[in-house]
Design an enzyme around this catalytic site. Sequence first.
Site, PDB file in Angstrom:
ATOM      1  N   PRO A   1      -3.543  11.459   5.389  1.00 14.76           N
ATOM      2  CG  PRO A   1      -2.536   9.456   4.723  1.00 14.76           C
ATOM      3  CD  PRO A   1      -2.881  10.256   5.947  1.00 14.76           C
TER       4      PRO A   1
ATOM      5  CG  ASN B   1       2.808   3.463   6.122  1.00 12.10           C
ATOM      6  OD1 ASN B   1       1.888   4.136   5.658  1.00 12.10           O
ATOM      7  ND2 ASN B   1       2.964   2.176   5.820  1.00 12.10           N
TER       8      ASN B   1
ATOM      9  CG  ASP C   1       4.412  -7.154  15.812  1.00 12.89           C
ATOM     10  OD1 ASP C   1       3.963  -5.990  15.829  1.00 12.89           O
ATOM     11  OD2 ASP C   1       3.786  -8.122  16.281  1.00 12.89           O
TER      12      ASP C   1
ATOM     13  CB  SER D   1      -6.542   8.953   9.156  1.00  6.79           C
ATOM     14  OG  SER D   1      -7.759   8.885   8.425  1.00  6.79           O
TER      15      SER D   1
ATOM     16  CE  LYS E   1      -3.638   5.601  11.373  1.00  4.69           C
ATOM     17  NZ  LYS E   1      -2.203   5.556  11.045  1.00  4.69           N
TER      18      LYS E   1
ATOM     19  N   GLY F   1       0.777  -1.229   0.000  1.00  2.00           N
ATOM     20  CA  GLY F   1       0.000   0.000   0.000  1.00  2.00           C
ATOM     21  C   GLY F   1       0.813   1.285   0.000  1.00  2.00           C
TER      22      GLY F   1
ATOM     23  CE1 TYR G   1      -6.587   3.599  10.547  1.00  2.00           C
ATOM     24  CE2 TYR G   1      -8.327   5.147   9.949  1.00  2.00           C
ATOM     25  CZ  TYR G   1      -7.057   4.630   9.753  1.00  2.00           C
ATOM     26  OH  TYR G   1      -6.245   5.163   8.784  1.00  2.00           O
TER      27      TYR G   1
ATOM     28  CB  SER H   1     -10.844   8.001   1.438  1.00  2.00           C
ATOM     29  OG  SER H   1     -11.126   6.738   0.901  1.00  2.00           O
TER      30      SER H   1
HETATM   31  N1  LIG Z   1      -5.494   4.164   2.436  1.00  2.00           N
HETATM   32  C1  LIG Z   1      -6.170   5.111   3.049  1.00  2.00           C
HETATM   33  O1  LIG Z   1      -7.266   5.491   2.643  1.00  2.00           O
HETATM   34  C2  LIG Z   1      -5.601   5.792   4.283  1.00  2.00           C
HETATM   35  C3  LIG Z   1      -6.183   6.988   4.707  1.00  2.00           C
HETATM   36  C4  LIG Z   1      -5.676   7.621   5.831  1.00  2.00           C
HETATM   37  C5  LIG Z   1      -4.608   7.079   6.506  1.00  2.00           C
HETATM   38  N2  LIG Z   1      -4.073   5.897   6.075  1.00  2.00           N
HETATM   39  C6  LIG Z   1      -2.948   5.369   6.842  1.00  2.00           C
HETATM   40  O2  LIG Z   1      -1.858   5.143   5.963  1.00  2.00           O
HETATM   41  C7  LIG Z   1      -1.095   4.029   6.427  1.00  2.00           C
HETATM   42  C8  LIG Z   1      -0.985   2.989   5.335  1.00  2.00           C
HETATM   43  O3  LIG Z   1      -2.265   2.644   4.893  1.00  2.00           O
HETATM   44  P1  LIG Z   1      -2.493   1.584   3.715  1.00  2.00           P
HETATM   45  O4  LIG Z   1      -3.746   1.963   3.035  1.00  2.00           O
HETATM   46  O5  LIG Z   1      -1.268   1.406   2.924  1.00  2.00           O
HETATM   47  O6  LIG Z   1      -2.802   0.275   4.612  1.00  2.00           O
HETATM   48  P2  LIG Z   1      -2.259  -1.215   4.480  1.00  2.00           P
HETATM   49  O7  LIG Z   1      -3.042  -1.994   5.455  1.00  2.00           O
HETATM   50  O8  LIG Z   1      -2.240  -1.626   3.041  1.00  2.00           O
HETATM   51  O9  LIG Z   1      -0.724  -1.081   4.938  1.00  2.00           O
HETATM   52  C9  LIG Z   1      -0.333  -1.133   6.285  1.00  2.00           C
HETATM   53  C10 LIG Z   1       0.984  -1.880   6.343  1.00  2.00           C
HETATM   54  O10 LIG Z   1       1.383  -2.007   7.716  1.00  2.00           O
HETATM   55  C11 LIG Z   1       1.795  -3.339   7.960  1.00  2.00           C
HETATM   56  N3  LIG Z   1       1.586  -3.644   9.375  1.00  2.00           N
HETATM   57  C12 LIG Z   1       0.418  -3.814  10.030  1.00  2.00           C
HETATM   58  N4  LIG Z   1       0.640  -4.100  11.320  1.00  2.00           N
HETATM   59  C13 LIG Z   1       1.985  -4.078  11.501  1.00  2.00           C
HETATM   60  C14 LIG Z   1       2.834  -4.296  12.617  1.00  2.00           C
HETATM   61  N5  LIG Z   1       2.323  -4.607  13.829  1.00  2.00           N
HETATM   62  N6  LIG Z   1       4.173  -4.205  12.442  1.00  2.00           N
HETATM   63  C15 LIG Z   1       4.705  -3.898  11.227  1.00  2.00           C
HETATM   64  N7  LIG Z   1       3.943  -3.704  10.121  1.00  2.00           N
HETATM   65  C16 LIG Z   1       2.606  -3.796  10.268  1.00  2.00           C
HETATM   66  C17 LIG Z   1       0.934  -4.187   7.048  1.00  2.00           C
HETATM   67  O11 LIG Z   1       1.507  -5.468   6.818  1.00  2.00           O
HETATM   68  C18 LIG Z   1       0.883  -3.316   5.801  1.00  2.00           C
HETATM   69  O12 LIG Z   1       1.989  -3.551   4.957  1.00  2.00           O
HETATM   70  C19 LIG Z   1      -1.787   3.552   7.697  1.00  2.00           C
HETATM   71  O13 LIG Z   1      -1.194   4.186   8.816  1.00  2.00           O
HETATM   72  C20 LIG Z   1      -3.201   4.044   7.518  1.00  2.00           C
HETATM   73  O14 LIG Z   1      -3.868   4.207   8.750  1.00  2.00           O
HETATM   74  C21 LIG Z   1      -4.537   5.244   4.988  1.00  2.00           C
END
Ligand SMILES: NC(=O)c1ccc[n+]([C@@H]2O[C@H](COP(=O)([O-])OP(=O)(O)OC[C@H]3O[C@@H](n4cnc5c(N)ncnc54)[C@H](O)[C@@H]3O)[C@@H](O)[C@H]2O)c1
Length: 277
Positions: free
Chosen positions: A213, A113, A86, A170, A187, A40, A183, A215
């Site tokens: 970010p 992230n 982790d 977020s 955030k 992601g 969640y 959505s």
């Molecule tokens: N996509 C969106 O719409 C959005 C919007 C606002 C904020 N965010 C934030 O952006 C970030 C990334 O979002 P995304 O959409 O890529 O999500 P995602 O779930 O695809 O990616 C999250 C990553 O974190 C890893 N992860 C989860 N738990 C973990 C742990 N305990 N230790 C190490 N790694 C771990 C997962 O394996 C994954 O690779 C997050 O913080 C999310 O809250 C995303």
Amino acid sequence: MSDRVAGDETSVLVASDGAAVAIPERLQNRVAIVTGGGHGLGRAYATRLASEGAHVVIAELDRDAGESVAAELRERGLTASAYGTDITDAAALETMVSSVVEAHGRIDILVNNAAMFSRVPMSRSLFDAIEPDEWDRMMSVNLKGTWLACRAVVPEMRKRGYGKIINISSGTAFKGMTTRIHYVTSKAGILGYTKVLARELGADGITVNCVAPGSTLSEEAPDAATLAFRKDATGDRAIPRVQVADDLVGAVAFFASADSDFITGQTLVVDGGSYMH
Ligand SMILES: NC(=O)c1ccc[n+]([C@@H]2O[C@H](COP(=O)([O-])OP(=O)(O)OC[C@H]3O[C@@H](n4cnc5c(N)ncnc54)[C@H](O)[C@@H]3O)[C@@H](O)[C@H]2O)c1
């Protein structure tokens, strides 16, 4: 996602739409850790930081995914490595940090992230239908994990009197959103966390900023329902289109670079002008 096709003082990248984009190489000789960089948005941040010249370390729960992103970056002529980490495990973070320092001698940038979001899914339920265990797990990964990662990395930054920490919040923390109160609460916590840490680390030459970010279409193989959900978010945006990972990488790279050295404790909302303040 982008491929480096040439480079001198700037890299020239080909963005996902095929357009050539000139990227400055502001991060030469820097070492950057991106937690959750195997999928992601984290993957996009890792790619951009590496494209700007940093050695990128992907610290990822899904070790295979982290290694595959690192290998992909190396194939493009960039430099990257990966650790199965982790972020809720303080000892694992410290082992990862020691290995990085042994291999590269320094850590300059930390992008916090990793989160429970989509890869490690959360239930989407009203506030009284969320299980207490899931509430605890959310706080443990999204808040405590961010704190533990900083605790592990900051001593190395302090040694050099320089560091850049970028937290990820977020847009939902500003606007609220039903069915994921755990969640959104986590955030929102990142916003206060960013301000306190910025005040505590400013004298050490370490900036702490945050990107929030909107959505974003971050799923690798989105189904029709996910696409529709991401499209729904375009309604209240000044720029009315679906947000993609490439919309966020510039903000993270800016906070990772010396261009932001006198900016700290700030949160930049990157959402196409949905929430304005
Ligand atoms: N996509 C969106 O719409 C959005 C919007 C606002 C904020 N965010 C934030 O952006 C970030 C990334 O979002 P995304 O959409 O890529 O999500 P995602 O779930 O695809 O990616 C999250 C990553 O974190 C890893 N992860 C989860 N738990 C973990 C742990 N305990 N230790 C190490 N790694 C771990 C997962 O394996 C994954 O690779 C997050 O913080 C999310 O809250 C995303």
